[in-house]
Design a protein around this motif. Sequence first.
Motif, PDB file in Angstrom:
ATOM      1  N   ARG A  43       0.831  -1.208   0.000  1.00 46.09           N
ATOM      2  CA  ARG A  43       0.000   0.000   0.000  1.00 46.09           C
ATOM      3  C   ARG A  43       0.865   1.256   0.000  1.00 46.09           C
ATOM      4  O   ARG A  43       0.604   2.214  -0.745  1.00 46.09           O
ATOM      5  N   TRP A  44       1.881   1.274   0.851  1.00 47.82           N
ATOM      6  CA  TRP A  44       2.742   2.448   0.972  1.00 47.82           C
ATOM      7  C   TRP A  44       3.603   2.674  -0.273  1.00 47.82           C
ATOM      8  O   TRP A  44       4.191   3.759  -0.426  1.00 47.82           O
ATOM      9  N   ALA A  45       3.682   1.710  -1.154  1.00 43.45           N
ATOM     10  CA  ALA A  45       4.494   1.835  -2.374  1.00 43.45           C
ATOM     11  C   ALA A  45       3.654   2.056  -3.626  1.00 43.45           C
ATOM     12  O   ALA A  45       4.163   1.938  -4.743  1.00 43.45           O
ATOM     13  N   GLU A  46       2.387   2.386  -3.466  1.00 41.21           N
ATOM     14  CA  GLU A  46       1.505   2.578  -4.624  1.00 41.21           C
ATOM     15  C   GLU A  46       2.005   3.714  -5.517  1.00 41.21           C
ATOM     16  O   GLU A  46       2.613   4.678  -5.035  1.00 41.21           O
ATOM     17  N   HIS A  52       3.797  10.503   0.427  1.00 40.11           N
ATOM     18  CA  HIS A  52       3.265   9.510   1.370  1.00 40.11           C
ATOM     19  C   HIS A  52       3.766   8.113   1.010  1.00 40.11           C
ATOM     20  O   HIS A  52       2.989   7.236   0.637  1.00 40.11           O
ATOM     21  N   THR A  53       5.056   7.915   1.139  1.00 39.87           N
ATOM     22  CA  THR A  53       5.744   6.695   0.725  1.00 39.87           C
ATOM     23  C   THR A  53       6.338   5.981   1.935  1.00 39.87           C
ATOM     24  O   THR A  53       6.211   6.443   3.079  1.00 39.87           O
ATOM     25  N   THR A  54       7.040   4.879   1.669  1.00 37.78           N
ATOM     26  CA  THR A  54       7.722   4.181   2.757  1.00 37.78           C
ATOM     27  C   THR A  54       8.791   5.062   3.410  1.00 37.78           C
ATOM     28  O   THR A  54       9.105   4.872   4.590  1.00 37.78           O
ATOM     29  N   ASP A  85      -1.555   6.470   6.870  1.00 37.24           N
ATOM     30  CA  ASP A  85      -1.710   6.765   5.443  1.00 37.24           C
ATOM     31  C   ASP A  85      -1.738   5.470   4.624  1.00 37.24           C
ATOM     32  O   ASP A  85      -1.387   5.479   3.442  1.00 37.24           O
ATOM     33  N   ALA A  86      -2.161   4.376   5.250  1.00 39.71           N
ATOM     34  CA  ALA A  86      -2.167   3.100   4.537  1.00 39.71           C
ATOM     35  C   ALA A  86      -3.125   3.127   3.355  1.00 39.71           C
ATOM     36  O   ALA A  86      -2.887   2.486   2.329  1.00 39.71           O
ATOM     37  N   VAL A  87      -4.221   3.852   3.504  1.00 38.97           N
ATOM     38  CA  VAL A  87      -5.122   4.118   2.379  1.00 38.97           C
ATOM     39  C   VAL A  87      -4.885   5.562   1.975  1.00 38.97           C
ATOM     40  O   VAL A  87      -5.125   6.478   2.776  1.00 38.97           O
ATOM     41  N   TYR A  88      -4.391   5.774   0.763  1.00 41.23           N
ATOM     42  CA  TYR A  88      -4.074   7.141   0.349  1.00 41.23           C
ATOM     43  C   TYR A  88      -4.368   7.327  -1.130  1.00 41.23           C
ATOM     44  O   TYR A  88      -3.693   6.757  -1.981  1.00 41.23           O
ATOM     45  N   ARG A  89      -5.380   8.109  -1.386  1.00 41.11           N
ATOM     46  CA  ARG A  89      -5.715   8.547  -2.738  1.00 41.11           C
ATOM     47  C   ARG A  89      -5.850  10.061  -2.708  1.00 41.11           C
ATOM     48  O   ARG A  89      -6.753  10.580  -2.055  1.00 41.11           O
ATOM     49  N   PRO A  90      -4.957  10.801  -3.356  1.00 44.38           N
ATOM     50  CA  PRO A  90      -5.015  12.259  -3.256  1.00 44.38           C
ATOM     51  C   PRO A  90      -6.287  12.872  -3.817  1.00 44.38           C
ATOM     52  O   PRO A  90      -6.593  14.031  -3.519  1.00 44.38           O
ATOM     53  N   ASP A  91      -7.047  12.106  -4.613  1.00 47.63           N
ATOM     54  CA  ASP A  91      -8.292  12.632  -5.168  1.00 47.63           C
ATOM     55  C   ASP A  91      -9.494  12.338  -4.277  1.00 47.63           C
ATOM     56  O   ASP A  91     -10.635  12.597  -4.668  1.00 47.63           O
ATOM     57  N   ARG A  92      -9.262  11.833  -3.074  1.00 47.38           N
ATOM     58  CA  ARG A  92     -10.355  11.503  -2.159  1.00 47.38           C
ATOM     59  C   ARG A  92     -10.134  12.176  -0.813  1.00 47.38           C
ATOM     60  O   ARG A  92      -9.003  12.495  -0.438  1.00 47.38           O
ATOM     61  N   GLU A  97     -10.276   8.024   7.403  1.00 42.37           N
ATOM     62  CA  GLU A  97     -11.348   7.135   7.861  1.00 42.37           C
ATOM     63  C   GLU A  97     -11.165   5.729   7.300  1.00 42.37           C
ATOM     64  O   GLU A  97     -11.335   4.735   8.022  1.00 42.37           O
ATOM     65  N   ARG A  98     -10.818   5.636   6.041  1.00 46.62           N
ATOM     66  CA  ARG A  98     -10.612   4.318   5.444  1.00 46.62           C
ATOM     67  C   ARG A  98      -9.370   3.639   6.022  1.00 46.62           C
ATOM     68  O   ARG A  98      -9.337   2.412   6.193  1.00 46.62           O
ATOM     69  N   SER A  99      -8.356   4.417   6.348  1.00 48.02           N
ATOM     70  CA  SER A  99      -7.159   3.846   6.972  1.00 48.02           C
ATOM     71  C   SER A  99      -7.484   3.333   8.373  1.00 48.02           C
ATOM     72  O   SER A  99      -7.017   2.254   8.779  1.00 48.02           O
ATOM     73  N   ALA A 100      -8.280   4.096   9.124  1.00 46.69           N
ATOM     74  CA  ALA A 100      -8.688   3.653  10.457  1.00 46.69           C
ATOM     75  C   ALA A 100      -9.531   2.384  10.382  1.00 46.69           C
ATOM     76  O   ALA A 100      -9.361   1.450  11.190  1.00 46.69           O
TER      77      ALA A 100
END
Length: 224
Positions: A43-46, A52-54, A85-92, A97-100
């Motif tokens: 996830r962190w390498a998407e 928001h990387t490793t 930041d495990a769930v990270y989409r800059p357009d959202r 909340e999704r990471s939690a």
Amino acid sequence: MTDSPRPRDTRALPDRWRDTLLAARSGAPGPDPLPYAENLLVRWAEPQRRYHTTAHLTAVLDRIDTLAGYAADVHAVRLAAWFHDAVYRPDRTENEERSAALAERALPEAGVGEAVTAEVARLVRLTVTHDPAEGDGNGEVLCDADLAVLAGGPEAYAAYAAQVREEYGFVPDEAFRAGRAAVLRQLLALPRLFRTPYGAAEWEARARHNLATELELLGSSGPR
């Protein structure tokens, strides 16, 4: 202060996850930690990530190490860093909340108890505002560690700002400047950016200078 501490090698992340997860279990049985680390690191390498990387994850974990003495449960804080930041989409807008929610699903399966899982999820949600309540030691440590990038030297801060702009490459310049300026003003409006004694002493002044400078540059680069 000079640039923030250089992060340790990201190749150490699986071992750091294992040590933290085992400590958070408090001796309770659970499955092999490694597959959970692998899932999170994917996830962190998407590819949409630039900041928001490793490398960011490693830096936050390093800063938590520095601030660990202020936390009531440093293992929960470290787990929250992994998920924040495990769930990270800059357009959202619902990334935190999704990471939690991801933490709430994954941690019980990984052998972590209900109380620690709830605390991790609470801490992840706190990174929406970076404004922990007075006396919230865990929240203060996580938020300070996450915001410490703001206190980098000129080159480090410029690199951070450029990476943020790359993540929002789909946003036109004028709209990005307006949105980024709003974020900077929100941060500058906080009574304190850093709540731990260490963060207040070592990072506050430099971070405010950097934020004010970026805000000024955003204004000067606008339409003529």
